[in-house]
Motif scaffolding. Structure first.
Motif, mmCIF file in Angstrom:
data_model
loop_
_atom_site.group_PDB
_atom_site.id
_atom_site.type_symbol
_atom_site.label_atom_id
_atom_site.label_comp_id
_atom_site.label_asym_id
_atom_site.label_seq_id
_atom_site.Cartn_x
_atom_site.Cartn_y
_atom_site.Cartn_z
ATOM 1 N N ARG A 47 50.542 42.531 38.152
ATOM 2 C CA ARG A 47 49.867 43.724 37.649
ATOM 3 C C ARG A 47 48.526 43.829 38.366
ATOM 4 N NH1 ARG A 47 51.809 46.324 33.044
ATOM 5 N NH2 ARG A 47 53.603 45.275 32.120
ATOM 6 N N ASN A 48 48.291 44.956 39.000
ATOM 7 C CA ASN A 48 47.043 45.187 39.744
ATOM 8 C C ASN A 48 46.756 44.041 40.705
ATOM 9 O OD1 ASN A 48 46.610 47.629 38.317
ATOM 10 N ND2 ASN A 48 45.946 46.390 36.567
ATOM 11 N N LYS B 231 47.524 40.973 40.592
ATOM 12 C CA LYS B 231 47.444 39.617 40.023
ATOM 13 C C LYS B 231 48.823 39.194 39.535
ATOM 14 C CE LYS B 231 44.849 37.833 37.008
ATOM 15 N NZ LYS B 231 44.176 37.815 35.678
ATOM 16 N N ARG C 113 46.628 54.746 36.249
ATOM 17 C CA ARG C 113 45.872 54.244 37.413
ATOM 18 C C ARG C 113 46.132 52.781 37.736
ATOM 19 N NH1 ARG C 113 44.598 59.320 38.592
ATOM 20 N NH2 ARG C 113 43.360 60.346 37.005
ATOM 21 N N GLU C 114 47.145 52.188 37.152
ATOM 22 C CA GLU C 114 47.420 50.774 37.447
ATOM 23 C C GLU C 114 48.650 50.632 38.333
ATOM 24 O OE1 GLU C 114 47.195 47.995 34.252
ATOM 25 O OE2 GLU C 114 45.347 48.870 33.452
ATOM 26 N N THR C 115 48.813 49.420 38.867
ATOM 27 C CA THR C 115 49.925 49.133 39.763
ATOM 28 C C THR C 115 50.685 47.921 39.232
ATOM 29 O OG1 THR C 115 48.757 50.023 41.681
ATOM 30 C CG2 THR C 115 50.540 48.476 42.135
ATOM 31 N N ARG D 116 52.908 52.431 41.685
ATOM 32 C CA ARG D 116 51.486 52.762 41.623
ATOM 33 C C ARG D 116 51.306 54.033 40.803
ATOM 34 N NH1 ARG D 116 50.674 53.464 46.716
ATOM 35 N NH2 ARG D 116 50.081 55.654 46.644
#
Ligand code: C2O
Ligand code: CU
Length: 468
Positions: free
Chosen positions: A413-414, A416, A432-434, A392
Motif C-alpha cells: 500500500r503506497n 510499503k 489518492r492511494e496506490t 492507483r
C-alpha cells in the motif's frame, strides 16, 4: 446525503437473526448438490412488524435469498429461473470457477430472459464465505434485494459454539416503505454512489442479537450493499479476524479497533462472548464520521457463562489451494482509477461529456452497464503468468475493486509492503492511494475487473482482463 434516523432506528421486537429460511435443495444421482433459485418480485418486511412492507426483487421470495451451503470440493448445480420482467444472470462472487459459469451477460453467457432458466455448475475449490448476486441491471437488481450468501464449508470446520452470518444490506426507503426510485442518479454516481437510509442484517432492521456468555462465535460478515462502506466497532469485545473474502489469513485483532468492509467484501471473525450476563453491547458503524449509527446490540442472556474463560487456542482455518504468485517473474501492469466529482480535473472529472455517459474510467477506458463482449481487454495475460496490478486511485472516492475468477494477495500500500499479504477478491482502495495486488493468471477466460460500488461500475469503472 441525509439518512433518516427513523428508518435506521425503527425497532419492533427482537428480530430473529440467524434463523434462515429452510433450504430447497436435494442430492442428485451423481451426488451433486442441487439448488433451484427463482428471481422474482416479493413483498417482505424489512423494518419491523409495525412498519409497512416493502416490494422487493428476491430469490425464492426472501431477502436475502436462500443460504447456499456446500462442502469444499463437492460439485454443486444451481438452476436459476427468471421470474422478473427483465434479463438477469447470477454471479458467484469470489468463487474460482470456469469462465462460462461466471454469470456476466454478453461476456460469459447469454442473459437469462424472463421466463427462462440457466443451469450453473461448478465445484468450489476454496472453503469460505462467499455470496451471489445478479450481474445484469446490477444497480436495480442488487438494490432491490437480489443477493444471498454462499458458504463453502471446510472439510474439517474449526470448533466454535455457533456459526452465524450477518448478511448486511442497505436500502433507500420512502416513508411508505417502498424502495425509493432514482437508481443511477448522475450526481450520486459521480460521488459515493447510492447510499441508503435503512441497514438490515439478514433482511431485517435488527434490534438485538441474543448471545450466551462464554460462547465462541464464528461470525461471517458480508457487506452486500450497493455503495456503503462500513467500519464496525464491537464495544468491549475483541474479535479476531480469521479470513477476508473467504480466504484464511493470520488471525489478528481488528486494525484500529474496527472492521472496515467495502461493498462486496467479507470477513470471518472469531468472537468470544466475554460480556456480562444480562448486559447489552453495541456494534456501531462509524465509517462515515457524521453518520455513525448503532447497527445492533449483542444482548447477553441471564445464564451463567458456559465457560470460565475463553478456550485459549484460536482456531486456524485450513489454507485454501491458491497458486502462489512468483513476484520475481511477475508482469506488472499499471491501472489508474479515474473520474468522478472533485477529481481536480473539472467538475465531473474526465469523460463525463465525451465518453458515452461514463463518469469513471480505468486507464482512460470506460465500460458502462453490465459488461459487453465488444470491449477490448484492459490487460491480456498468458495463462499461468504471475502478475502484479498496480492500482492507483486518482480520484477523491473509495473504490472496492473486484476481480472475477481469482483471489489475489495485497502486497503493498503506497509503496510499503503489507505485513499480512492477505488474500482477497475485492480490495478497498482509498482516495489518492496506490495498492499492489499479485496473483497467478491460472483461470482462462475473459474476466470482469470492476469497482463494486455499483454506481461506479455501471458508470464506467469496469474492464475486462483476458487470460488465454
Ligand atoms: Cu460481486 Cu462483478 O461482482
Ligand atoms: Cu468505485
Amino acid at each position: 446525503m441525509r439518512v433518516s434516523r427513523r428508518a435506521l432506528l425503527s425497532r419492533a421486537g427482537a428480530a430473529a437473526l440467524g434463523s434462515m429460511l429452510p433450504l430447497r435443495r436435494g442430492f442428485t444421482a451423481d451426488n451433486t448438490k442441487e439448488y433451484r433459485l427463482t428471481a422474482k418480485p416479493a413483498l417482505v418486511n424489512l423494518t419491523g412488524d409495525h412498519y409497512p412492507n416493502t416490494a422487493v426483487w428476491s430469490y425464492d421470495g426472501s431477502v436475502p435469498g436462500p443460504e447456499i451451503r456446500v462442502r469444499q470440493g463437492d460439485p454443486v448445480r444451481i438452476v436459476v429461473s427468471n421470474g422478473l420482467g427483465e434479463d438477469t444472470t447470477v454471479h458467484w462472487h469470489g468463487i474460482r470457477l470456469p469462465n462460462a459459469m461466471d454469470g456476466v451477460p454478453g461476456l460469459t453467457q447469454k442473459p437469462i430472459r424472463p421466463g427462462e432458466s440457466f443451469t450453473y455448475e461448478f465445484t468450489p475449490p476454496d472453503a469460505g464465505t462467499f455470496w451471489y448476486h445478479p450481474h445484469a441491471d446490477s444497480l436495480q437488481q442488487l438494490g432491490r434485494g437480489l443477493a444471498g450468501a454462499l458458504i463453502v464449508e471446510e472439510r474439517e470446520s474449526p470448533a466454535v459454539d455457533r456459526d452465524l452470518i450477518w448478511f448486511i444490506e442497505d436500502w433507500r426507503l420512502a416513508d411508505d416503505g417502498r424502495i425509493a426510485p432514482g437508481f443511477g442518479n448522475r450526481m450520486e454516481a459521480g460521488m459515493s454512489g447510492r447510499i441508503g437510509n435503512t441497514v438490515t442484517i439478514n433482511g431485517r432492521v435488527p434490534e438485538t442479537v441474543s448471545v450466551k456468555a462464554g460462547g465462541r462465535l464464528r461470525l461471517r460478515i458480508v457487506n452486500a450493499m450497493l455503495a456503503r462502506v462500513v467500519g464496525l466497532r464491537f464495544a468491549d469485545h475483541l474479535p479476531v479476524v480469521v479470513a477476508y473474502d473467504g480466504q484464511p489469513c493470520d488471525p489478528h485483532p481488528l486494525e484500529d479497533g474496527r472492521l472496515v468492509l467495502g461493498p462486496a467484501m467479507r470477513a470471518d471473525l472469531i468472537l468470544d462472548m466475554a460480556g456480562v450476563p444480562g448486559r447489552s453491547y453495541a456494534v456501531t458503524d462509524d465509517f462515515y464520521r457524521d453518520l455513525a449509527y448503532k447497527l445492533v446490540d449483542l444482548a447477553y442472556g441471564p445464564e451463567k457463562p458456559t465457560r470460565d474463560h475463553p478456550p485459549d487456542r484460536l482456531p486456524k482455518l485450513p489454507a485454501n489451494p491458491l497458486p502462489e504468485p512468483d513476484l520475481a517473474a511477475a508482469e506488472r501492469h499499471q491501472i489508474a482509477l479515474q473520474g468522478g466529482m472533485m477529481s481536480g480535473k473539472g467538475m465531473m472529472g474526465m469523460g463525463m461529456m465525451g465518453n458515452g455517459g461514463a463518469t469513471w474510467a480505468m486507464n482512460g477506458m470506460s465500460m458502462i452497464g453490465d459488461g459487453q463482449n465488444d470491449m477490448s481487454p484492459l490487460v491480456a495475460l498468458k495463462r499461468g503468468q504471475s502478475c502484479v496490478l498496480v492500482l492507483r486511485n486518482e480520484t477523491a472516492w473509495w473504490h472496492p475493486m473486484h476481480l472475477h475468477g481469482h483471489s489475489f494477495r495485497i502486497i503493498s500500500r503506497n509503496g510499503k509492503p503489507t505485513t499480512r499479504r492477505e488474500w482477497r477478491d475485492t480490495v478497498l482502495v482509498p482516495p489518492r492511494e496506490t495498492v499492489e495486488i499479485a496473483f497467478v493468471a491460472d483461470n482462462p477466460g475473459d474476466w470482469m475487473f470492476h469497482c463494486h460500488v455499483t454506481d461506479h461500475q455501471e458508470a464506467g469503472m469496469m474492464a475486462v482482463l483476458r487470460i488465454s
